[in-house]
Design a protein around this motif. Structure first.
Motif, PDB file in Angstrom:
ATOM      1  N   ILE A 104      73.388 104.559  19.342  1.00 59.18           N
ATOM      2  CA  ILE A 104      73.941 103.336  19.418  1.00 59.18           C
ATOM      3  C   ILE A 104      75.077 103.157  20.572  1.00 59.18           C
ATOM      4  O   ILE A 104      75.034 102.519  21.508  1.00 59.18           O
ATOM      5  CB  ILE A 104      74.092 102.316  18.227  1.00 59.18           C
ATOM      6  CG1 ILE A 104      72.825 102.313  17.184  1.00 59.18           C
ATOM      7  CG2 ILE A 104      74.749 101.061  18.645  1.00 59.18           C
ATOM      8  CD1 ILE A 104      73.224 101.832  15.967  1.00 59.18           C
ATOM      9  N   TYR A 105      76.121 103.881  20.261  1.00 58.84           N
ATOM     10  CA  TYR A 105      77.242 104.177  20.996  1.00 58.84           C
ATOM     11  C   TYR A 105      77.071 104.491  22.405  1.00 58.84           C
ATOM     12  O   TYR A 105      77.262 104.033  23.491  1.00 58.84           O
ATOM     13  CB  TYR A 105      78.321 105.182  20.576  1.00 58.84           C
ATOM     14  CG  TYR A 105      79.404 105.610  21.363  1.00 58.84           C
ATOM     15  CD1 TYR A 105      80.291 105.171  22.203  1.00 58.84           C
ATOM     16  CD2 TYR A 105      78.975 106.686  22.084  1.00 58.84           C
ATOM     17  CE1 TYR A 105      81.156 105.374  22.738  1.00 58.84           C
ATOM     18  CE2 TYR A 105      79.771 107.478  22.687  1.00 58.84           C
ATOM     19  CZ  TYR A 105      80.956 106.698  23.179  1.00 58.84           C
ATOM     20  OH  TYR A 105      81.778 107.238  24.150  1.00 58.84           O
ATOM     21  N   VAL A 106      75.985 105.685  22.586  1.00 58.17           N
ATOM     22  CA  VAL A 106      75.544 105.937  23.984  1.00 58.17           C
ATOM     23  C   VAL A 106      74.946 104.805  24.748  1.00 58.17           C
ATOM     24  O   VAL A 106      75.221 104.708  26.047  1.00 58.17           O
ATOM     25  CB  VAL A 106      74.790 107.351  23.892  1.00 58.17           C
ATOM     26  CG1 VAL A 106      74.487 107.455  25.294  1.00 58.17           C
ATOM     27  CG2 VAL A 106      75.828 108.432  23.207  1.00 58.17           C
ATOM     28  N   ILE A 193      82.199 104.717  15.351  1.00 61.16           N
ATOM     29  CA  ILE A 193      82.342 103.317  14.969  1.00 61.16           C
ATOM     30  C   ILE A 193      83.749 102.732  15.487  1.00 61.16           C
ATOM     31  O   ILE A 193      83.549 101.517  16.239  1.00 61.16           O
ATOM     32  CB  ILE A 193      82.440 103.312  13.240  1.00 61.16           C
ATOM     33  CG1 ILE A 193      81.105 103.782  12.590  1.00 61.16           C
ATOM     34  CG2 ILE A 193      83.016 101.922  12.994  1.00 61.16           C
ATOM     35  CD1 ILE A 193      81.394 103.614  11.122  1.00 61.16           C
ATOM     36  N   LEU A 194      84.728 103.680  15.699  1.00 59.48           N
ATOM     37  CA  LEU A 194      85.784 103.014  16.353  1.00 59.48           C
ATOM     38  C   LEU A 194      85.720 102.779  18.003  1.00 59.48           C
ATOM     39  O   LEU A 194      86.242 102.021  18.599  1.00 59.48           O
ATOM     40  CB  LEU A 194      87.199 104.084  16.057  1.00 59.48           C
ATOM     41  CG  LEU A 194      87.672 103.991  14.828  1.00 59.48           C
ATOM     42  CD1 LEU A 194      88.830 105.164  14.571  1.00 59.48           C
ATOM     43  CD2 LEU A 194      88.515 102.650  14.231  1.00 59.48           C
ATOM     44  N   LEU A 204      92.423 101.368  24.813  1.00 60.97           N
ATOM     45  CA  LEU A 204      92.191 101.608  23.330  1.00 60.97           C
ATOM     46  C   LEU A 204      90.826 102.622  23.508  1.00 60.97           C
ATOM     47  O   LEU A 204      91.031 103.491  22.482  1.00 60.97           O
ATOM     48  CB  LEU A 204      91.517 100.090  22.694  1.00 60.97           C
ATOM     49  CG  LEU A 204      92.571  98.803  22.312  1.00 60.97           C
ATOM     50  CD1 LEU A 204      91.679  98.138  21.696  1.00 60.97           C
ATOM     51  CD2 LEU A 204      93.508  99.580  21.146  1.00 60.97           C
ATOM     52  N   TYR A 205      89.923 102.442  24.227  1.00 58.73           N
ATOM     53  CA  TYR A 205      88.986 103.395  24.286  1.00 58.73           C
ATOM     54  C   TYR A 205      89.559 104.917  24.333  1.00 58.73           C
ATOM     55  O   TYR A 205      89.211 105.805  23.758  1.00 58.73           O
ATOM     56  CB  TYR A 205      88.167 103.241  25.387  1.00 58.73           C
ATOM     57  CG  TYR A 205      86.763 104.045  25.486  1.00 58.73           C
ATOM     58  CD1 TYR A 205      85.697 104.303  24.430  1.00 58.73           C
ATOM     59  CD2 TYR A 205      86.770 105.027  26.197  1.00 58.73           C
ATOM     60  CE1 TYR A 205      84.725 105.236  24.533  1.00 58.73           C
ATOM     61  CE2 TYR A 205      85.716 106.187  26.488  1.00 58.73           C
ATOM     62  CZ  TYR A 205      84.772 106.032  25.595  1.00 58.73           C
ATOM     63  OH  TYR A 205      83.844 106.963  25.832  1.00 58.73           O
ATOM     64  N   TYR A 206      90.488 104.921  25.391  1.00 56.96           N
ATOM     65  CA  TYR A 206      90.976 106.301  25.818  1.00 56.96           C
ATOM     66  C   TYR A 206      91.966 106.816  24.569  1.00 56.96           C
ATOM     67  O   TYR A 206      91.844 108.047  24.197  1.00 56.96           O
ATOM     68  CB  TYR A 206      91.878 106.344  26.870  1.00 56.96           C
ATOM     69  CG  TYR A 206      90.915 106.103  28.301  1.00 56.96           C
ATOM     70  CD1 TYR A 206      89.966 106.813  28.524  1.00 56.96           C
ATOM     71  CD2 TYR A 206      91.254 105.082  29.259  1.00 56.96           C
ATOM     72  CE1 TYR A 206      89.133 106.876  29.562  1.00 56.96           C
ATOM     73  CE2 TYR A 206      90.551 105.115  30.263  1.00 56.96           C
ATOM     74  CZ  TYR A 206      89.425 105.776  30.469  1.00 56.96           C
ATOM     75  OH  TYR A 206      88.579 105.600  31.709  1.00 56.96           O
ATOM     76  N   PHE A 207      92.549 105.881  23.977  1.00 54.80           N
ATOM     77  CA  PHE A 207      93.469 106.197  22.713  1.00 54.80           C
ATOM     78  C   PHE A 207      92.792 106.616  21.660  1.00 54.80           C
ATOM     79  O   PHE A 207      92.993 107.592  21.098  1.00 54.80           O
ATOM     80  CB  PHE A 207      94.286 104.863  22.393  1.00 54.80           C
ATOM     81  CG  PHE A 207      94.897 105.114  21.021  1.00 54.80           C
ATOM     82  CD1 PHE A 207      96.178 105.997  21.294  1.00 54.80           C
ATOM     83  CD2 PHE A 207      94.639 104.603  19.906  1.00 54.80           C
ATOM     84  CE1 PHE A 207      96.712 105.976  20.004  1.00 54.80           C
ATOM     85  CE2 PHE A 207      95.267 104.786  18.942  1.00 54.80           C
ATOM     86  CZ  PHE A 207      96.375 105.515  18.894  1.00 54.80           C
ATOM     87  N   PHE A 208      91.464 106.028  21.161  1.00 48.50           N
ATOM     88  CA  PHE A 208      90.672 106.531  20.234  1.00 48.50           C
ATOM     89  C   PHE A 208      90.116 107.875  20.419  1.00 48.50           C
ATOM     90  O   PHE A 208      89.701 108.565  19.360  1.00 48.50           O
ATOM     91  CB  PHE A 208      89.952 105.391  19.667  1.00 48.50           C
ATOM     92  CG  PHE A 208      90.564 104.415  18.803  1.00 48.50           C
ATOM     93  CD1 PHE A 208      90.858 104.830  17.548  1.00 48.50           C
ATOM     94  CD2 PHE A 208      90.735 103.175  19.288  1.00 48.50           C
ATOM     95  CE1 PHE A 208      91.573 103.829  16.639  1.00 48.50           C
ATOM     96  CE2 PHE A 208      91.314 102.184  18.347  1.00 48.50           C
ATOM     97  CZ  PHE A 208      91.757 102.695  17.243  1.00 48.50           C
ATOM     98  N   SER A 209      89.642 107.900  21.884  1.00 52.41           N
ATOM     99  CA  SER A 209      89.013 109.347  22.233  1.00 52.41           C
ATOM    100  C   SER A 209      90.110 110.490  21.871  1.00 52.41           C
ATOM    101  O   SER A 209      89.581 111.458  21.272  1.00 52.41           O
ATOM    102  CB  SER A 209      88.575 109.174  23.620  1.00 52.41           C
ATOM    103  OG  SER A 209      87.594 107.998  23.980  1.00 52.41           O
TER     104      SER A 209
END
Length: 282
Positions: A104-106, A193-194, A204-209
């Motif tokens: 789903i994420y991809v 999920i995050l 935010l995406y880079y931070f959680f990555s």
């Protein structure tokens, strides 16, 4: 036994359709083979229930498993290894669920956010477009084979772990595989999920990555410490050894991956773009 027919009910018989043994009148499961007695015709609801029973076993087991893998991973993993099968989701069911969420994420990333995520990366001078195209192409290829990468990662991690814990006879190689089916799936499930929730914001995406990479290392140490009851000193030693052996495997795998990528022509566009920039400067 009476035989009934209706739009929603199958023909009622007094034997198991799976093993042909006789059934008691009000049997829900066969006493011989354990098969569930199906009385209703196929609907969307019972198809989903069958899929869940066979592959995911989510229901109340998922939140229980998800929370327990944070609080007491040894209860989930050690319990499964020791024969507990009903209390929590199975190792393969949990892994299948993590792959589903990853899919789903991809899909969301590829269809809606790929350009915005990667165009926020800053590159100097004229090389930016060539480098950006290469990174986007590499990311798209990696995401395309994400499920295969996850599947191949489990036996490799289990092998590294077995080498690192060679002096511990508590778990064999296949049991190490179960450890990483749960641990790898859990951190991936949490990260994806995050990622889905924060993908709208590149920052935010880079931070959680980045947090996902650090989180995986910390969580893996936490799981191994709980399973093996390691002291802080032994945990440091085993973590360092894991990093050393893992680095060797990573170098080997990276070399193989680069060779395959070169054979597939993934570097051609980048090389040609860099050559064109250099020729323009001269």
């Amino acid at each position: 036994m009476n035989i009934e027919k209706s739009e929603n009910t199958l023909v009622v018989v007094n034997y198991c359709r799976n093993c042909s043994k006789n059934l008691s009148p009000h049997a829900v499961f066969c006493n011989y083979c354990g098969g569930k007695i199906i009385k209703n015709r196929i609907t969307v609801k019972n198809l989903l229930e069958d899929f869940n029973d066979r592959f995911l076993s989510i229901d109340g087991a998922f939140p229980k498993t998800f929370l327990a893998l944070f609080r007491k991973p040894e209860d989930v993993i050690g319990g499964y290894i020791n024969g507990v099968r009903k209390k929590y989701m199975s190792a393969f069911g949990y892994f299948a669920l993590s792959l589903s969420i990853a899919g789903i994420y991809v899909f969301i990333l590829r269809e809606y956010f790929m350009d915005s995520i990667f165009e926020s990366i800053a590159f100097p001078e004229e090389k930016n477009q060539a480098q950006l195209n290469f990174i986007k192409k590499f990311a798209a290829s990696f995401n395309e084979y994400q499920a295969l990468t996850s599947i191949l990662s489990i036996p490799v991690l289990a092998l590294i772990s077995r080498i690192v814990f060679w002096n511990y006879k508590q778990f064999n190689y296949l049991e190490h595989t179960v450890i990483y089916l749960y641990a790898f799936s859990h951190i991936n499930l949490t990260f994806y999920i995050l990622a889905i929730l924060t993908i709208w914001s590149p920052k935010l995406y880079y931070f959680f990555s980045f947090l996902g990479i650090i989180g995986y290392i910390i969580y893996l140490c936490y799981v191994l410490k709980r399973l093996y009851r390691l002291s802080f000193y032994k945990l440091i030693i085993k973590t360092s050894l894991f990093a050393l052996v893992g680095s060797i495997f990573l170098i080997i795998i990276t070399i193989i991956a680069v060779v395959i990528m070169a054979k597939m022509g993934m570097f051609d566009e980048l090389i040609e773009s860099i050559k064109a920039v250099n020729e323009a400067k001269n």
